[in-house]
Scaffold this motif. Structure first.
Motif, PDB file in Angstrom:
ATOM      1  N   PRO A   1       0.822  -1.208   0.000  1.00 50.83           N
ATOM      2  CA  PRO A   1       0.000   0.000   0.000  1.00 50.83           C
ATOM      3  C   PRO A   1       0.857   1.259   0.000  1.00 50.83           C
ATOM      4  O   PRO A   1       2.054   1.225   0.271  1.00 50.83           O
ATOM      5  CB  PRO A   1      -0.806  -0.122   1.293  1.00 50.83           C
ATOM      6  N   ASP A   2       0.215   2.382  -0.298  1.00 53.57           N
ATOM      7  CA  ASP A   2       0.896   3.670  -0.277  1.00 53.57           C
ATOM      8  C   ASP A   2       1.064   4.096   1.178  1.00 53.57           C
ATOM      9  O   ASP A   2       0.080   4.362   1.875  1.00 53.57           O
ATOM     10  CB  ASP A   2       0.084   4.707  -1.058  1.00 53.57           C
ATOM     11  N   ILE A   3       2.300   4.119   1.640  1.00 59.67           N
ATOM     12  CA  ILE A   3       2.592   4.459   3.037  1.00 59.67           C
ATOM     13  C   ILE A   3       3.143   5.868   3.068  1.00 59.67           C
ATOM     14  O   ILE A   3       4.096   6.195   2.349  1.00 59.67           O
ATOM     15  CB  ILE A   3       3.628   3.481   3.631  1.00 59.67           C
ATOM     16  N   ARG A   4       2.559   6.700   3.930  1.00 62.19           N
ATOM     17  CA  ARG A   4       3.001   8.084   4.076  1.00 62.19           C
ATOM     18  C   ARG A   4       3.241   8.377   5.552  1.00 62.19           C
ATOM     19  O   ARG A   4       2.689   7.697   6.425  1.00 62.19           O
ATOM     20  CB  ARG A   4       1.948   9.040   3.526  1.00 62.19           C
TER      21      ARG A   4
ATOM     22  N   ARG B   1       9.876   8.400   5.535  1.00 62.61           N
ATOM     23  CA  ARG B   1      10.022   7.488   4.410  1.00 62.61           C
ATOM     24  C   ARG B   1      11.133   8.026   3.525  1.00 62.61           C
ATOM     25  O   ARG B   1      11.206   9.232   3.262  1.00 62.61           O
ATOM     26  CB  ARG B   1       8.712   7.409   3.624  1.00 62.61           C
ATOM     27  N   ARG B   2      12.012   7.142   3.081  1.00 63.13           N
ATOM     28  CA  ARG B   2      13.114   7.533   2.193  1.00 63.13           C
ATOM     29  C   ARG B   2      12.945   6.778   0.891  1.00 63.13           C
ATOM     30  O   ARG B   2      13.086   5.562   0.841  1.00 63.13           O
ATOM     31  CB  ARG B   2      14.470   7.186   2.816  1.00 63.13           C
TER      32      ARG B   2
ATOM     33  N   ASN C   1      15.506   0.281  -2.814  1.00 57.56           N
ATOM     34  CA  ASN C   1      16.046   0.463  -1.468  1.00 57.56           C
ATOM     35  C   ASN C   1      15.207   1.409  -0.622  1.00 57.56           C
ATOM     36  O   ASN C   1      15.701   1.970   0.351  1.00 57.56           O
ATOM     37  CB  ASN C   1      17.477   0.978  -1.545  1.00 57.56           C
ATOM     38  N   THR C   2      13.943   1.611  -0.963  1.00 62.60           N
ATOM     39  CA  THR C   2      13.064   2.496  -0.207  1.00 62.60           C
ATOM     40  C   THR C   2      12.869   1.960   1.206  1.00 62.60           C
ATOM     41  O   THR C   2      12.612   0.765   1.389  1.00 62.60           O
ATOM     42  CB  THR C   2      11.703   2.609  -0.911  1.00 62.60           C
TER      43      THR C   2
ATOM     44  N   MET D   1      12.006   1.863  14.471  1.00 59.72           N
ATOM     45  CA  MET D   1      12.564   0.787  13.660  1.00 59.72           C
ATOM     46  C   MET D   1      12.512   1.193  12.195  1.00 59.72           C
ATOM     47  O   MET D   1      11.528   1.798  11.756  1.00 59.72           O
ATOM     48  CB  MET D   1      11.775  -0.499  13.860  1.00 59.72           C
ATOM     49  N   VAL D   2      13.569   0.849  11.466  1.00 60.27           N
ATOM     50  CA  VAL D   2      13.637   1.144  10.037  1.00 60.27           C
ATOM     51  C   VAL D   2      13.488  -0.169   9.273  1.00 60.27           C
ATOM     52  O   VAL D   2      14.174  -1.144   9.577  1.00 60.27           O
ATOM     53  CB  VAL D   2      14.978   1.821   9.673  1.00 60.27           C
ATOM     54  N   PHE D   3      12.590  -0.169   8.275  1.00 60.39           N
ATOM     55  CA  PHE D   3      12.339  -1.366   7.486  1.00 60.39           C
ATOM     56  C   PHE D   3      12.477  -1.041   6.005  1.00 60.39           C
ATOM     57  O   PHE D   3      12.010   0.002   5.559  1.00 60.39           O
ATOM     58  CB  PHE D   3      10.915  -1.897   7.727  1.00 60.39           C
ATOM     59  N   PRO D   4      13.074  -1.936   5.232  1.00 63.24           N
ATOM     60  CA  PRO D   4      13.017  -1.784   3.772  1.00 63.24           C
ATOM     61  C   PRO D   4      11.606  -2.097   3.290  1.00 63.24           C
ATOM     62  O   PRO D   4      11.006  -3.082   3.716  1.00 63.24           O
ATOM     63  CB  PRO D   4      14.016  -2.809   3.239  1.00 63.24           C
TER      64      PRO D   4
END
Length: 185
Positions: free
Chosen positions: A94-97, A125-126, A131-132, A147-150
């Protein structure tokens, strides 16, 4: 029937008009080929047509070439786009913002592969093609954890948007300074 050399390529080693007045140096790549009378006649006609006559005074034409980095960059963009399309075909993302409250089903690689449920608010979000990454924040026992997730990770089995909050920032790092209950979901 006989043998002749078929020229594969010619590389100019030195320039046509060098400073020292030396002759041109060429490296010729050739291959031995068996011939028949028909192929000899064909080779003679193509050789006459392909060899242009040049004068010794005329400078060699300059070869235009793009920089290697731009060509490699273009190839990497194509590969990156293909990888994102393949990942989107594999599962629905889904579109995550920033500001969205999401629930993740993540496969945790321990001794056994177990599925863990995480719920948190997206604070950044990067976007970087395949590699987003996105960063979620949740409060565990009164302590804020980020937490950072790909986004296209194979360990993420499902992403579900639970709630959408209206925010006016792209990065919600100010939630770190807020009271824990205000930044929880």
């Amino acid at each position: 029937m006989g043998f002749h050399l078929r020229v594969i390529g010619v590389v100019q080693v030195a320039s046509k008009t060098s400073v020292n007045g030396r002759r041109d140096k060429f490296t010729v790549f050739a291959q031995a080929v068996t011939t028949t009378p028909e192929t000899e006649a064909e080779a003679d006609t193509t050789a006459e047509a392909t060899v242009p006559e040049t004068s010794d005074d005329a400078p060699a034409p300059a070869v235009k070439s793009k920089k290697l980095t731009t060509r490699v960059k273009h190839i990497m963009e194509i590969l990156n786009k293909d990888a994102v399309e393949a990942a989107n075909a594999e599962k629905v993302i889904p579109d995550i913002r920033p500001g969205d409250v999401i629930q993740l089903r993540i496969e945790v690689p321990e001794n056994k592969r177990r599925v863990s449920l995480l719920r948190g608010i997206v604070i950044s979000r990067r976007n970087a093609g395949i590699n987003t990454t996105f960063r979620i924040r949740r409060v565990i026992a009164g302590v804020g954890v980020e937490m950072v997730f790909p986004l296209y990770s194979p360990n993420i089995k499902e992403i579900k948007v639970v709630d959408k909050r209206k925010v006016r920032r792209a990065k919600l790092f100010y939630l770190r300074d807020k009271i824990a209950r205000m930044s929880s979901c």
